[in-house]
Design a protein around this motif. Structure first.
Motif, PDB file in Angstrom:
ATOM      1  N   LEU A 267     -37.758  50.660 -14.263  1.00  0.00           N
ATOM      2  CA  LEU A 267     -38.359  49.350 -14.134  1.00  0.00           C
ATOM      3  C   LEU A 267     -37.451  48.213 -14.601  1.00  0.00           C
ATOM      4  O   LEU A 267     -37.680  47.072 -14.260  1.00  0.00           O
ATOM      5  CB  LEU A 267     -39.665  49.318 -14.941  1.00  0.00           C
ATOM      6  CG  LEU A 267     -40.684  50.394 -14.574  1.00  0.00           C
ATOM      7  CD1 LEU A 267     -41.882  50.332 -15.506  1.00  0.00           C
ATOM      8  CD2 LEU A 267     -41.122  50.232 -13.133  1.00  0.00           C
ATOM      9  N   ILE A 268     -36.418  48.537 -15.372  1.00  0.00           N
ATOM     10  CA  ILE A 268     -35.617  47.460 -15.935  1.00  0.00           C
ATOM     11  C   ILE A 268     -34.382  47.154 -15.085  1.00  0.00           C
ATOM     12  O   ILE A 268     -34.007  46.010 -14.894  1.00  0.00           O
ATOM     13  CB  ILE A 268     -35.232  47.782 -17.389  1.00  0.00           C
ATOM     14  CG1 ILE A 268     -34.998  46.493 -18.151  1.00  0.00           C
ATOM     15  CG2 ILE A 268     -34.023  48.683 -17.496  1.00  0.00           C
ATOM     16  CD1 ILE A 268     -34.877  46.697 -19.644  1.00  0.00           C
ATOM     17  N   PHE A 269     -33.726  48.182 -14.548  1.00  0.00           N
ATOM     18  CA  PHE A 269     -32.495  47.963 -13.822  1.00  0.00           C
ATOM     19  C   PHE A 269     -32.641  47.116 -12.555  1.00  0.00           C
ATOM     20  O   PHE A 269     -31.769  46.315 -12.245  1.00  0.00           O
ATOM     21  CB  PHE A 269     -31.830  49.298 -13.485  1.00  0.00           C
ATOM     22  CG  PHE A 269     -31.054  49.870 -14.646  1.00  0.00           C
ATOM     23  CD1 PHE A 269     -30.480  49.048 -15.593  1.00  0.00           C
ATOM     24  CD2 PHE A 269     -30.907  51.231 -14.776  1.00  0.00           C
ATOM     25  CE1 PHE A 269     -29.779  49.565 -16.668  1.00  0.00           C
ATOM     26  CE2 PHE A 269     -30.203  51.769 -15.850  1.00  0.00           C
ATOM     27  CZ  PHE A 269     -29.636  50.929 -16.792  1.00  0.00           C
TER      28      PHE A 269
ATOM     29  N   SER B 123     -15.324  36.548 -22.650  1.00  0.00           N
ATOM     30  CA  SER B 123     -15.641  35.851 -23.902  1.00  0.00           C
ATOM     31  C   SER B 123     -17.148  35.746 -24.111  1.00  0.00           C
ATOM     32  O   SER B 123     -17.641  35.880 -25.235  1.00  0.00           O
ATOM     33  CB  SER B 123     -15.012  34.452 -23.903  1.00  0.00           C
ATOM     34  OG  SER B 123     -13.605  34.533 -23.966  1.00  0.00           O
ATOM     35  N   SER B 124     -17.883  35.510 -23.021  1.00  0.00           N
ATOM     36  CA  SER B 124     -19.342  35.409 -23.154  1.00  0.00           C
ATOM     37  C   SER B 124     -19.933  36.761 -23.543  1.00  0.00           C
ATOM     38  O   SER B 124     -20.895  36.833 -24.310  1.00  0.00           O
ATOM     39  CB  SER B 124     -19.972  34.894 -21.852  1.00  0.00           C
ATOM     40  OG  SER B 124     -19.854  35.843 -20.807  1.00  0.00           O
ATOM     41  N   PHE B 125     -19.357  37.834 -23.015  1.00  0.00           N
ATOM     42  CA  PHE B 125     -19.775  39.175 -23.426  1.00  0.00           C
ATOM     43  C   PHE B 125     -19.538  39.348 -24.920  1.00  0.00           C
ATOM     44  O   PHE B 125     -20.426  39.788 -25.661  1.00  0.00           O
ATOM     45  CB  PHE B 125     -19.002  40.243 -22.650  1.00  0.00           C
ATOM     46  CG  PHE B 125     -19.192  41.642 -23.173  1.00  0.00           C
ATOM     47  CD1 PHE B 125     -20.188  42.466 -22.654  1.00  0.00           C
ATOM     48  CD2 PHE B 125     -18.382  42.145 -24.185  1.00  0.00           C
ATOM     49  CE1 PHE B 125     -20.378  43.755 -23.147  1.00  0.00           C
ATOM     50  CE2 PHE B 125     -18.565  43.431 -24.685  1.00  0.00           C
ATOM     51  CZ  PHE B 125     -19.557  44.235 -24.164  1.00  0.00           C
ATOM     52  N   GLY B 126     -18.339  39.006 -25.366  1.00  0.00           N
ATOM     53  CA  GLY B 126     -17.999  39.180 -26.772  1.00  0.00           C
ATOM     54  C   GLY B 126     -18.922  38.408 -27.691  1.00  0.00           C
ATOM     55  O   GLY B 126     -19.434  38.960 -28.672  1.00  0.00           O
ATOM     56  N   LYS B 127     -19.168  37.154 -27.375  1.00  0.00           N
ATOM     57  CA  LYS B 127     -20.006  36.330 -28.246  1.00  0.00           C
ATOM     58  C   LYS B 127     -21.460  36.815 -28.243  1.00  0.00           C
ATOM     59  O   LYS B 127     -22.091  36.945 -29.298  1.00  0.00           O
ATOM     60  CB  LYS B 127     -19.965  34.865 -27.816  1.00  0.00           C
ATOM     61  CG  LYS B 127     -20.752  33.934 -28.742  1.00  0.00           C
ATOM     62  CD  LYS B 127     -20.567  32.478 -28.355  1.00  0.00           C
ATOM     63  CE  LYS B 127     -21.214  31.551 -29.393  1.00  0.00           C
ATOM     64  NZ  LYS B 127     -22.670  31.665 -29.426  1.00  0.00           N
TER      65      LYS B 127
ATOM     66  N   LYS C 242     -27.201  39.731 -15.988  1.00  0.00           N
ATOM     67  CA  LYS C 242     -27.878  39.049 -14.888  1.00  0.00           C
ATOM     68  C   LYS C 242     -26.995  37.885 -14.464  1.00  0.00           C
ATOM     69  O   LYS C 242     -26.611  37.052 -15.284  1.00  0.00           O
ATOM     70  CB  LYS C 242     -29.249  38.527 -15.355  1.00  0.00           C
ATOM     71  CG  LYS C 242     -30.109  37.949 -14.243  1.00  0.00           C
ATOM     72  CD  LYS C 242     -30.620  39.033 -13.321  1.00  0.00           C
ATOM     73  CE  LYS C 242     -31.589  38.467 -12.275  1.00  0.00           C
ATOM     74  NZ  LYS C 242     -31.993  39.500 -11.310  1.00  0.00           N
ATOM     75  N   GLY C 243     -26.649  37.846 -13.175  1.00  0.00           N
ATOM     76  CA  GLY C 243     -25.806  36.775 -12.665  1.00  0.00           C
ATOM     77  C   GLY C 243     -24.417  37.270 -12.329  1.00  0.00           C
ATOM     78  O   GLY C 243     -23.736  37.832 -13.189  1.00  0.00           O
ATOM     79  N   ASP C 244     -23.992  37.059 -11.089  1.00  0.00           N
ATOM     80  CA  ASP C 244     -22.691  37.565 -10.657  1.00  0.00           C
ATOM     81  C   ASP C 244     -21.546  36.590 -10.888  1.00  0.00           C
ATOM     82  O   ASP C 244     -20.378  36.978 -10.808  1.00  0.00           O
ATOM     83  CB  ASP C 244     -22.741  37.926  -9.160  1.00  0.00           C
ATOM     84  CG  ASP C 244     -23.613  39.147  -8.904  1.00  0.00           C
ATOM     85  OD1 ASP C 244     -23.590  40.058  -9.749  1.00  0.00           O
ATOM     86  OD2 ASP C 244     -24.314  39.171  -7.879  1.00  0.00           O
TER      87      ASP C 244
ATOM     88  N   PRO D 118     -22.363  35.727 -15.830  1.00  0.00           N
ATOM     89  CA  PRO D 118     -23.350  36.722 -16.286  1.00  0.00           C
ATOM     90  C   PRO D 118     -23.936  36.394 -17.657  1.00  0.00           C
ATOM     91  O   PRO D 118     -23.255  35.890 -18.545  1.00  0.00           O
ATOM     92  CB  PRO D 118     -22.535  38.024 -16.330  1.00  0.00           C
ATOM     93  CG  PRO D 118     -21.117  37.582 -16.472  1.00  0.00           C
ATOM     94  CD  PRO D 118     -21.013  36.312 -15.695  1.00  0.00           C
ATOM     95  N   ILE D 119     -25.235  36.681 -17.780  1.00  0.00           N
ATOM     96  CA  ILE D 119     -25.927  36.614 -19.063  1.00  0.00           C
ATOM     97  C   ILE D 119     -26.106  38.056 -19.509  1.00  0.00           C
ATOM     98  O   ILE D 119     -26.562  38.905 -18.742  1.00  0.00           O
ATOM     99  CB  ILE D 119     -27.289  35.921 -18.923  1.00  0.00           C
ATOM    100  CG1 ILE D 119     -27.096  34.495 -18.396  1.00  0.00           C
ATOM    101  CG2 ILE D 119     -28.024  35.889 -20.264  1.00  0.00           C
ATOM    102  CD1 ILE D 119     -28.398  33.788 -18.063  1.00  0.00           C
ATOM    103  N   TRP D 120     -25.742  38.345 -20.761  1.00  0.00           N
ATOM    104  CA  TRP D 120     -25.660  39.724 -21.230  1.00  0.00           C
ATOM    105  C   TRP D 120     -26.869  40.111 -22.077  1.00  0.00           C
ATOM    106  O   TRP D 120     -27.377  39.301 -22.852  1.00  0.00           O
ATOM    107  CB  TRP D 120     -24.389  39.914 -22.053  1.00  0.00           C
ATOM    108  CG  TRP D 120     -23.150  39.475 -21.342  1.00  0.00           C
ATOM    109  CD1 TRP D 120     -22.526  38.258 -21.455  1.00  0.00           C
ATOM    110  CD2 TRP D 120     -22.393  40.222 -20.386  1.00  0.00           C
ATOM    111  NE1 TRP D 120     -21.427  38.218 -20.640  1.00  0.00           N
ATOM    112  CE2 TRP D 120     -21.314  39.401 -19.964  1.00  0.00           C
ATOM    113  CE3 TRP D 120     -22.512  41.504 -19.844  1.00  0.00           C
ATOM    114  CZ2 TRP D 120     -20.365  39.822 -19.046  1.00  0.00           C
ATOM    115  CZ3 TRP D 120     -21.567  41.925 -18.923  1.00  0.00           C
ATOM    116  CH2 TRP D 120     -20.511  41.092 -18.537  1.00  0.00           C
ATOM    117  N   PHE D 121     -27.284  41.384 -21.938  1.00  0.00           N
ATOM    118  CA  PHE D 121     -28.426  41.891 -22.685  1.00  0.00           C
ATOM    119  C   PHE D 121     -28.132  43.280 -23.239  1.00  0.00           C
ATOM    120  O   PHE D 121     -27.812  44.199 -22.482  1.00  0.00           O
ATOM    121  CB  PHE D 121     -29.668  41.977 -21.792  1.00  0.00           C
ATOM    122  CG  PHE D 121     -30.106  40.664 -21.218  1.00  0.00           C
ATOM    123  CD1 PHE D 121     -30.933  39.811 -21.929  1.00  0.00           C
ATOM    124  CD2 PHE D 121     -29.677  40.265 -19.952  1.00  0.00           C
ATOM    125  CE1 PHE D 121     -31.337  38.596 -21.391  1.00  0.00           C
ATOM    126  CE2 PHE D 121     -30.070  39.050 -19.406  1.00  0.00           C
ATOM    127  CZ  PHE D 121     -30.907  38.214 -20.132  1.00  0.00           C
TER     128      PHE D 121
END
Length: 259
Positions: free
Chosen positions: A101-103, A124-128, A155-157, A160-163
């Motif tokens: 349900l999440i993927f 960098s956004s991944f790291g932060k 989410k976002g190509d 990306p926003i990381w979770f």
């Protein structure tokens, strides 16, 4: 055993759990248990349900950023139609159901961005984001214990926003370590003396360094060594530190961010 596909299953959330988030891991586990004829609750499922409660409480209090929380640890799985097995099929095609349900709501996991040519802003956004998530978890008194690129969804190509995802093995600091690929890697690198050694709180940060270096191929061996030394030299096992002081890794420079 009969072959069961996604259209042959009906999934209902538990009535005593809210469903503002999505769970997929337990969905698959429940299917596997059903197909194997084991409908008894395993000790793993009991532990996972407790982890879920802790994670959800932290999230509701705004203490766990950049994370996806499971809500239903025991959905009801009902086989609607059991098809006949095809020649050569010996197992249920779990891979077709594993998206759960999440993927479908995400665009993939961090491994899709492994490169030495990706935009610096992406890495960098991944790291932060992930450093913030792990810092929050550490302050709450827990280690994720399974931090790796596969367990970070986005989410976002373009931007990306990381979770952070998959808290199944989350461990209270001070409790014995758990069996997971990242924890085994720490033992192999000499960063832990053994898998069952009590956790200190530094484990996720070691794993973050390893995962980031895998993501960003511009990370050097010298940067890796400096980052490992930073974590191992933390007097509080990373409970209280200035993230802007975290060593540079490849394209990720913590000192350049406002924390």
């Amino acid at each position: 055993a009969p072959i069961v596909g996604p259209r042959d299953l009906e999934v209902s959330p538990r009535k005593d759990e809210d469903s503002e988030c999505y769970a997929w891991k337990s969905y698959v586990a429940s299917i596997e248990g059903l197909l194997e004829g084991d409908l008894e609750e395993s000790s793993h499922e009991r532990d996972a349900r407790q982890q879920c409660r802790v994670i959800r409480q932290l999230a509701r209090r705004g203490l766990l950023p950049h994370s996806l929380m499971p809500a239903d640890l025991s959905p009801t799985i009902t086989i609607l139609h059991a098809g006949a097995p095809k020649a050569g099929d010996t197992m249920c095609p779990i891979s077709k159901v594993r998206g759960g349900l999440i993927f479908p709501m995400m665009d993939g996991d961090a491994r899709n961005w492994v490169s030495d040519k990706a935009d610096a802003a992406v890495h960098s956004s991944f790291g932060k984001s992930m450093l913030e998530a792990l810092i929050a978890l550490r302050k709450a008194g827990y280690v994720h214990a399974d931090f790796k690129l596969d367990n970070v969804l986005y989410k976002g190509d373009q931007k990306p926003i990381w979770f952070l995802n998959d808290f199944d093995l989350m461990t209270k600091i001070g409790d014995p370590g758990v069996e997971s690929p990242p924890m085994r890697d720490l033992v192999a690198r000499g960063l832990r003396s053994g898998l069952r050694q009590p956790t200190t709180g530094a484990e996720d940060f070691y794993c973050f360094i390893v995962a980031y270096a895998e993501l960003d191929k511009t990370t050097t061996a010298e940067e890796l060594a400096q980052a490992f030394a930073f974590v191992s030299g933390s007097g509080s096992a990373m409970e209280d530190f200035d993230p802007s002081k975290f060593p540079k890794l490849g394209k990720f420079s913590p000192a350049s961010f406002q924390w």
